[in-house]
Design an enzyme around this catalytic site. Structure first.
Site, mmCIF file in Angstrom:
data_model
loop_
_atom_site.group_PDB
_atom_site.id
_atom_site.type_symbol
_atom_site.label_atom_id
_atom_site.label_comp_id
_atom_site.label_asym_id
_atom_site.label_seq_id
_atom_site.Cartn_x
_atom_site.Cartn_y
_atom_site.Cartn_z
ATOM 1 N N SER A 162 -2.530 0.255 -13.339
ATOM 2 C CA SER A 162 -3.517 -0.310 -12.654
ATOM 3 C C SER A 162 -4.285 0.549 -11.366
ATOM 4 C CB SER A 162 -3.250 -1.641 -12.208
ATOM 5 O OG SER A 162 -2.953 -2.648 -13.218
ATOM 6 N N GLY A 163 -3.687 1.671 -11.740
ATOM 7 C CA GLY A 163 -4.398 2.709 -10.663
ATOM 8 C C GLY A 163 -3.811 2.664 -9.262
ATOM 9 N N ARG A 213 7.959 12.493 -14.550
ATOM 10 C CA ARG A 213 8.006 12.180 -12.792
ATOM 11 C C ARG A 213 7.521 13.750 -12.159
ATOM 12 N NH1 ARG A 213 7.475 6.762 -10.853
ATOM 13 N NH2 ARG A 213 7.860 5.677 -12.853
ATOM 14 N N ASP A 269 -14.739 6.489 -6.097
ATOM 15 C CA ASP A 269 -15.751 5.479 -5.728
ATOM 16 C C ASP A 269 -15.018 3.996 -5.566
ATOM 17 O OD1 ASP A 269 -18.266 6.823 -6.185
ATOM 18 O OD2 ASP A 269 -17.634 7.072 -8.348
#
EC number: 4.1.1.32
Length: 612
Positions: free
Chosen positions: A266-267, A394, A521
């Site tokens: 989810s960022g 990773r 943004d």
């Protein structure tokens, strides 16, 4: 084994309880040698690991490791919270009695380190001098050198962190035994792996992996599970899977601090490391504190809710990390950073590394390149589209390597928390941002945080996979008790943080394009949130929170179509009414859910009905 007492003396390890702990597990596991580790041992251990073939060089001052192909991620179904009190059982914590789990783990560990070195890693999961330091000290015992090297990057490591404890017994006992990885039955009914946090004894026993959170016991097992239990038992703090950032306004000199939880994909890391968009860069600067864990408490003198990242490094997912999505992450793993890559594609000849999303296309000349399993890419058939890097590959690097690291990331006091945000990946229903000014409604929103899953195949279109506070895999005790503790800790602050829910992932239902560009943004809606907290904007009130008006969002330098902007600043009432039914079913699973949470649920449901 060499004279253990002499080894501990030479290492300067004076804490008598730590010495007893080391002796107990050295005897149990049958380790041949014992070595006490400090951060200053890093360079020597790196060279030893390269000489032993455990690491390879990945350019100048970078290293590459490859894990066993069945040992590439956390195994939540094998992860247990054990205590002596069954009332600690929750829906998500896989609770088992300590009286059952400790003997089981000891049986698996007995003799399992014969012929190997036991490394003793004294560590601290907080800045030295932090108010939560009494719960932050630990000692990890491991039989794997690469685990030591990752821990040196992820925690503050040295004997000084346990020698000076006011109570010499007040450290987390963490034992990691790798086991015979090729014969553990991973994923079968005979699976021998267990990853157990005996929370009420502050003991962590992990057997059967050398990867990630299964092996770096200061990170998830202590930093989240044990930390959460300790915070609740002491009634002092919260340990959350939250990122933490600072937003500095160069014009006013004010710095705001925002933390928050995001389910997987989810960022969260990209948000934590973001740089401002070009149009806002002259005025704002975003600083990084951490991308994965935050401990929160109320400062007794100021009454402010404070936060700090207990970790000392970043254990980041490589996939889709690139110059657009996260330039600061790429800079943090540049040559000379001493970063360690795991399970990416690697060219031993040139030292290069690559993963899906690093560049639009993989290198065209595959000579010398090996995929994450070690297979030569030049031997692949033309129609072989298998990934070069494992999807959970990773990179491990220290916080100091991140270009926008906050100058005060290591101060003992922590930083004041102005906002707590939640965000899941949903294609509809969730607007760009909705602010919540009521504590109970904010906690209620966090408890019902979710991201889209594949429920449509089961005939429940649009149902989310709920991940309360993004803490579902790390719950240490019952969810109702957790909600009560969260309300109590945050509620004690004299200045309440503002809550918000964000969603960068709304899509056009017709052609599927993202309605919001995301990445840098994403600073814009956060600036609006802080302005709302400061009384500079009013927003538009809805049943589920306050939403910005188009005029209030700073869209300088952007070109978002009017229809897209309107959609992401609108509430789909029908979709939300469906969501309320799912939420009620979700919350009903949990025992002892506070009345304030149910009251918040009923208020939101009634407001939606009134609007409809």
């Amino acid at each position: 084994m060499a004279d253990l007492e002499a080894v501990l003396d030479e290492a300067g390890l004076t804490n008598p309880r730590v010495r007893e702990f080391v002796k107990e597990y050295a005897e149990l596991t049958g380790a041949e040698h014992v070595e006490v580790v400090n951060a200053s041992d890093d360079a020597r251990l790196l060279e030893e690991a390269v000489a032993a073939g455990e690491l390879q060089r990945a350019g100048e001052g970078r290293f590459y490791s490859r894990s066993y192909y069945k040992d590439t991620a956390r195994s939540e179904e094998r992860t247990i919270v054990a205590t002596s009190d069954e009332s600690d059982r929750g829906v998500y914590n896989n609770w088992r009695p300590a009286s059952e789990m400790k003997p089981m783990l000891h049986d698996r560990m007995r003799g399992a380190s014969e012929g190997r070195t036991m490394y003793v890693i004294p560590y601290l999961m907080s800045p030295p001098g932090n108010p939560l330091e009494p719960w932050a000290a630990g000692v990890e015992l491991t039989d794997t050198r690469t685990v030591v090297l990752h821990m040196i990057r992820m925690a503050r490591v040295g004997v000084q962190f346990v020698n000076g404890l006011e109570d010499p017994d007040s450290f987390v006992r963490a034992v990691h035994v790798t086991g015979d990885l090729e014969n553990l039955g991973q994923g079968t009914p005979d699976d021998q792996r267990y990853f157990v946090t005996v929370a009420d004894e502050r003991t962590i026993l992990h057997f059967g992996s050398s990867y990630g959170g299964n092996a770096l016991l200061g990170k998830i097992a202590h930093g989240l599970r044990q930390g959460a239990y300790d915070g609740w038992a002491s009634r002092k703090f919260l340990a959350e899977q939250y990122m933490l950032i600072g937003i500095h306004d160069k014009e006013t000199g004010k710095t705001w601090h925002v933390c928050g939880g995001f389910p997987s994909a989810s960022g969260k890391t990209n948000l934590a490391m973001m740089a401002p968009p070009d149009a806002l860069g002259d005025r704002y600067h975003v600083t990084f504190y951490g991308d994965d864990i935050a401990w929160l408490w109320v400062d007794e003198e100021s009454g402010r809710l404070m936060g700090m990242n207990p970790e000392y490094g970043v254990f980041g997912v490589a996939k889709d990390t690139n110059e657009v999505t996260n330039p600061n992450a790429l800079a943090s793993i540049r040559e000379g950073s001493q970063a360690i890559f795991t399970n990416v594609a690697h060219n031993p000849t040139t030292g290069e590394v690559w993963w899906e999303g690093k560049t639009p296309k993989p290198p065209t000349d595959v000579k010398g390149w090996l995929d994450w399993t070690g297979a030569p890419l030049a031997d692949r058939k033309d129609n072989d589209t298998a990934a070069w890097a494992h999807p959970n590959s990773r990179f491990t690097t220290t916080l100091a390597n991140v270009p926008n690291i906050a100058p005060d990331y290591d101060v003992p006091t922590g930083v004041p928390i102005d906002a707590i945000i939640f965000g899941g990946r949903t294609r509809d229903r969730e607007p760009l941002i909705r602010a919540i000014t009521d504590l109970a409604e904010g906690v209620y929103d966090g408890l019902t945080l979710g991201a889209e899953a594949t429920f449509a195949a089961e005939g429940v279109d649009g149902q989310l996979r709920y991940d309360p506070m993004s803490n579902r895999p790390f719950m240490a005790y019952g969810e109702g008790d957790y909600a009560r503790h969260y309300l109590d800790v945050v509620g004690a602050a004299t200045e309440q943080p503002i809550f918000a829910h964000v969603n960068w992932f709304q899509k056009d239902p017709d052609d599927g394009h993202f309605l919001w560009p995301g990445y840098s943004d994403n600073l814009r809606p956060l600036l609006w949130l802080l302005q709302l907290k400061n009384g500079e904007v009013q927003g538009r009130r809805t049943a589920v929170g306050i939403i910005p008006t188009e005029e209030e969002l700073d869209l300088a330098g952007m070109d978002v179509p009017a229809a897209d902007l309107e959609r992401i600043l609108t509430i789909d009432k029908e979709r939300w009414q469906q969501e309320m039914g799912f939420r009620e079913e979700h919350l009903s699973q949990f025992d002892r859910m506070p009345g304030e949470i149910w009251e918040a649920h009923r208020r939101v449901a009634a407001a939606l009905d009134a609007e409809a």
